[in-house]
Design a protein around this motif. Structure first.
Motif, PDB file in Angstrom:
ATOM      1  N   ASP A 180      13.078  31.961 -15.343  1.00  0.00           N
ATOM      2  CA  ASP A 180      12.747  32.106 -16.759  1.00  0.00           C
ATOM      3  C   ASP A 180      12.918  30.769 -17.468  1.00  0.00           C
ATOM      4  O   ASP A 180      14.016  30.235 -17.559  1.00  0.00           O
ATOM      5  N   GLY A 181      11.808  30.245 -17.959  1.00  0.00           N
ATOM      6  CA  GLY A 181      11.842  28.951 -18.635  1.00  0.00           C
ATOM      7  C   GLY A 181      12.021  29.048 -20.140  1.00  0.00           C
ATOM      8  O   GLY A 181      11.789  28.063 -20.859  1.00  0.00           O
ATOM      9  N   LYS A 182      12.434  30.208 -20.627  1.00  0.00           N
ATOM     10  CA  LYS A 182      12.608  30.378 -22.081  1.00  0.00           C
ATOM     11  C   LYS A 182      13.699  29.438 -22.598  1.00  0.00           C
ATOM     12  O   LYS A 182      14.838  29.463 -22.125  1.00  0.00           O
ATOM     13  N   VAL A 191       2.876  29.900 -12.792  1.00  0.00           N
ATOM     14  CA  VAL A 191       3.404  29.819 -14.158  1.00  0.00           C
ATOM     15  C   VAL A 191       2.703  30.882 -14.996  1.00  0.00           C
ATOM     16  O   VAL A 191       1.475  30.908 -15.074  1.00  0.00           O
ATOM     17  N   VAL A 192       3.501  31.778 -15.608  1.00  0.00           N
ATOM     18  CA  VAL A 192       2.970  32.838 -16.464  1.00  0.00           C
ATOM     19  C   VAL A 192       3.326  32.506 -17.908  1.00  0.00           C
ATOM     20  O   VAL A 192       4.507  32.409 -18.256  1.00  0.00           O
ATOM     21  N   VAL A 193       2.313  32.320 -18.747  1.00  0.00           N
ATOM     22  CA  VAL A 193       2.528  31.920 -20.146  1.00  0.00           C
ATOM     23  C   VAL A 193       2.213  33.088 -21.071  1.00  0.00           C
ATOM     24  O   VAL A 193       1.096  33.612 -21.086  1.00  0.00           O
ATOM     25  N   THR A 194       3.224  33.503 -21.833  1.00  0.00           N
ATOM     26  CA  THR A 194       3.093  34.579 -22.813  1.00  0.00           C
ATOM     27  C   THR A 194       3.393  34.013 -24.189  1.00  0.00           C
ATOM     28  O   THR A 194       4.181  33.077 -24.329  1.00  0.00           O
ATOM     29  N   ARG A 195       2.766  34.593 -25.217  1.00  0.00           N
ATOM     30  CA  ARG A 195       3.014  34.133 -26.583  1.00  0.00           C
ATOM     31  C   ARG A 195       4.346  34.689 -27.094  1.00  0.00           C
ATOM     32  O   ARG A 195       4.397  35.640 -27.843  1.00  0.00           O
ATOM     33  N   ILE A 208       7.873  32.299  -9.510  1.00  0.00           N
ATOM     34  CA  ILE A 208       7.163  32.695 -10.729  1.00  0.00           C
ATOM     35  C   ILE A 208       7.946  32.135 -11.910  1.00  0.00           C
ATOM     36  O   ILE A 208       9.090  32.532 -12.148  1.00  0.00           O
ATOM     37  N   VAL A 209       7.346  31.211 -12.633  1.00  0.00           N
ATOM     38  CA  VAL A 209       7.996  30.584 -13.784  1.00  0.00           C
ATOM     39  C   VAL A 209       7.474  31.251 -15.055  1.00  0.00           C
ATOM     40  O   VAL A 209       6.268  31.253 -15.313  1.00  0.00           O
ATOM     41  N   ALA A 210       8.375  31.834 -15.814  1.00  0.00           N
ATOM     42  CA  ALA A 210       8.007  32.557 -17.033  1.00  0.00           C
ATOM     43  C   ALA A 210       8.183  31.664 -18.254  1.00  0.00           C
ATOM     44  O   ALA A 210       9.269  31.116 -18.479  1.00  0.00           O
ATOM     45  N   ILE A 211       7.114  31.512 -19.030  1.00  0.00           N
ATOM     46  CA  ILE A 211       7.156  30.750 -20.280  1.00  0.00           C
ATOM     47  C   ILE A 211       6.795  31.698 -21.426  1.00  0.00           C
ATOM     48  O   ILE A 211       5.792  32.402 -21.371  1.00  0.00           O
ATOM     49  N   GLY A 212       7.631  31.698 -22.469  1.00  0.00           N
ATOM     50  CA  GLY A 212       7.383  32.586 -23.612  1.00  0.00           C
ATOM     51  C   GLY A 212       7.749  34.023 -23.341  1.00  0.00           C
ATOM     52  O   GLY A 212       7.225  34.943 -23.981  1.00  0.00           O
ATOM     53  N   LEU A 265       5.063  22.599 -22.913  1.00  0.00           N
ATOM     54  CA  LEU A 265       4.979  21.138 -22.923  1.00  0.00           C
ATOM     55  C   LEU A 265       6.145  20.517 -22.154  1.00  0.00           C
ATOM     56  O   LEU A 265       5.977  19.496 -21.476  1.00  0.00           O
ATOM     57  N   ALA A 266       7.318  21.153 -22.221  1.00  0.00           N
ATOM     58  CA  ALA A 266       8.507  20.608 -21.564  1.00  0.00           C
ATOM     59  C   ALA A 266       8.407  20.652 -20.045  1.00  0.00           C
ATOM     60  O   ALA A 266       9.042  19.842 -19.359  1.00  0.00           O
ATOM     61  N   ILE A 267       7.605  21.596 -19.499  1.00  0.00           N
ATOM     62  CA  ILE A 267       7.510  21.683 -18.034  1.00  0.00           C
ATOM     63  C   ILE A 267       6.259  20.992 -17.491  1.00  0.00           C
ATOM     64  O   ILE A 267       5.905  21.187 -16.317  1.00  0.00           O
ATOM     65  N   ARG A 268       5.590  20.179 -18.295  1.00  0.00           N
ATOM     66  CA  ARG A 268       4.404  19.475 -17.815  1.00  0.00           C
ATOM     67  C   ARG A 268       4.681  18.664 -16.538  1.00  0.00           C
ATOM     68  O   ARG A 268       3.850  18.668 -15.611  1.00  0.00           O
TER      69      ARG A 268
END
Length: 356
Positions: free
Chosen positions: A343-345, A194-198, A307-311, A207-210
C-alpha cells in the motif's frame, strides 16, 4: 438547531447541475455556480471544484451533516468559494416533490442564476424566479458540525465495524474462492502491477513512485478516474477497470483494455455508461465489492508478483466519504492477497523533497 443569519451575499453566474459531482467537474466552466447533490462533500470533490474555479456551490443535500468529519466544505470556504445548502424551494415552501427532480426540471445548463439574501433565483423572461431558500455555511456552522462529528465518532465507529463484520461473514465464501477472470490480453503473471484509485493524495503518491515505475515498468491499472491520473502524469494505463462513471473520453480512447466491473448477474451502471459513450470494446468482470477491490483481485488472480496500491481506501473515513457504511469486501480481499499487496498510501511524505 442552526440559526440562519441574514446574508448580504449577492452573486450571479451560469449554473450547471449534475447529481454526480465527479461528472459535473468534467465539464463545468470556470466562474459558474455548481449545483450538486452530494451529502458530506469530501476532500476530492472539493479539490475538483476548486480546480474548476467555480464561483459558488449550491448543494441539494447536506454539505456537512456532522455524522462524521467531512472536510470538503471547509476547503471550499478557505478558497473563497461560498457553499449553500437548499432548505426549501419554489415560491412556496412545504412542497413534496423531490428536490433533485425539481432542480433538474427548473434549471437548464448554463442558465443564469442569482444568489441574493439566502435565496436562489433564475432569470426567466426578464424577471427573477425564486428557485430555493438557502443556508450559507460560515466558520461558525462548520465548527458546530465538527463538534457534532466528535460526539458521533464512537457510535459511528461501532456501526462501521458491525457493518464490516456482517458483510465480511456473508461474502467470505464468494470472495475467498478462485474467481473466473475476464478475457484480457494484458500479461500480468509474474509482473509488478500498480493500481491507481482516486483516493486522498493519489496524484502526489503516484508522482512519488515515478522512479519505481521507470525501473520496473509495472502493469498500470486505473480504477475509473485513476486512469486520468496516470495520463496526467505522462503514463498510459494498460487496463482501466470500474463503473466508468468518472473516466474521461481521452482515457477511454487511450488504448487501454477496458474492464467493466459489474454485479454478479453481469449488470451494472458501467454497462450503461459504456453504451451511452458508444464504446463496445470492453469485457465485463462480475465481482463483489468496490471497483478498487475488483482491480486488486484481477491482478492477484492473474498472477501478479507485487500489487502496489495508490490512492487506496482503507480507513473508516475513506469509506464514509464514498458513501459506504462498511468495508467487508476490502477486508477480505486484503486478507486473501496478503503480502503481495504493497500500500503506497502516503508514500509522498517519505519522499517529500523528491516529489516536489
Amino acid at each position: 438547531m442552526l440559526k440562519i443569519q441574514p446574508s448580504h451575499t449577492t452573486l450571479s453566474g451560469a449554473a450547471y447541475f449534475n447529481p454526480k459531482t465527479k461528472k459535473l467537474v468534467q465539464y463545468i466552466p470556470p466562474q459558474s455556480i455548481a449545483v450538486i447533490q452530494h451529502k458530506d462533500i469530501d476532500e476530492l470533490a472539493a479539490k475538483a471544484l476548486i480546480y474548476r474555479k467555480v464561483k459558488a456551490v449550491v448543494n441539494i443535500r447536506t454539505s456537512m451533516s456532522g455524522e462524521y468529519m467531512s472536510s470538503g466544505t471547509s476547503l471550499l470556504l478557505k478558497q473563497g468559494i461560498p457553499v449553500f445548502d437548499v432548505l426549501s424551494y419554489g415560491e412556496e415552501t412545504g412542497k413534496n416533490k423531490e428536490l433533485k427532480n425539481y432542480i433538474s426540471e427548473q434549471l437548464r445548463h448554463g442558465e443564469v442564476c442569482i444568489i441574493n439574501d439566502l435565496y436562489l433565483y433564475k432569470l426567466q423572461n426578464g424577471r427573477s424566479v425564486q428557485l430555493a431558500k438557502l443556508l450559507k455555511y460560515t466558520e461558525e456552522i462548520i465548527q458546530l458540525k465538527r463538534s457534532e462529528a466528535d460526539l458521533n465518532s464512537l457510535n459511528q465507529l461501532q456501526q462501521f465495524a458491525e457493518n464490516t463484520l456482517f458483510y465480511a461473514k456473508r461474502d467470505m465464501e464468494d470472495i475467498l474462492k478462485p474467481i473466473l477472470l475476464p478475457n484480457i490480453h494484458t500479461l500480468i503473471e509474474n509482473k509488478h502491477v500498480v493500481v491507481v484509485t482516486r483516493g486522498k493524495g493519489y496524484l502526489e503518491d503516484l508522482l512519488a513512485i515515478r522512479p519505481y515505475i521507470e525501473r520496473y515498468s509495472p502493469v498500470l491499472i486505473g480504477v475509473d478516474g485513476g486512469a486520468d491520473a496516470l495520463l496526467d502524469c505522462g503514463l498510459t494505463p494498460d487496463l482501466i477497470i470500474g463503473d466508468m462513471d468518472s473516466v474521461s473520453s481521452s482515457a477511454l480512447q487511450s488504448g487501454a483494455e477496458l474492464v467493466v466491473h459489474t454485479y454478479a448477474n453481469g449488470r451494472g451502471p458501467g454497462v450503461e455508461e459504456m453504451s451511452s459513450n458508444g464504446v463496445n470494446q470492453y469485457v465485463s468482470f462480475p465481482c463483489l465489492g468496490t471497483s478498487e477491490d475488483a482491480a486488486y483481485l484481477l491482478a492477484y488472480e492473474a498472477g501478479a508478483e507485487k500489487i502496489v496500491a495508490i490512492g487506496s481506501h482503507t480507513s473508516m473515513h475513506d469509506f464514509l466519504e464514498k458513501g459506504r457504511e462498511g468495508m467487508g469486501s476490502t477486508f477480505l480481499i486484503r486478507l486473501k492477497i496478503g503480502n503481495k499487496l504493497v500500500d503506497g498510501k502516503g508514500i509522498r511524505f517519505l519522499f517529500a523533497e523528491e516529489a516536489l
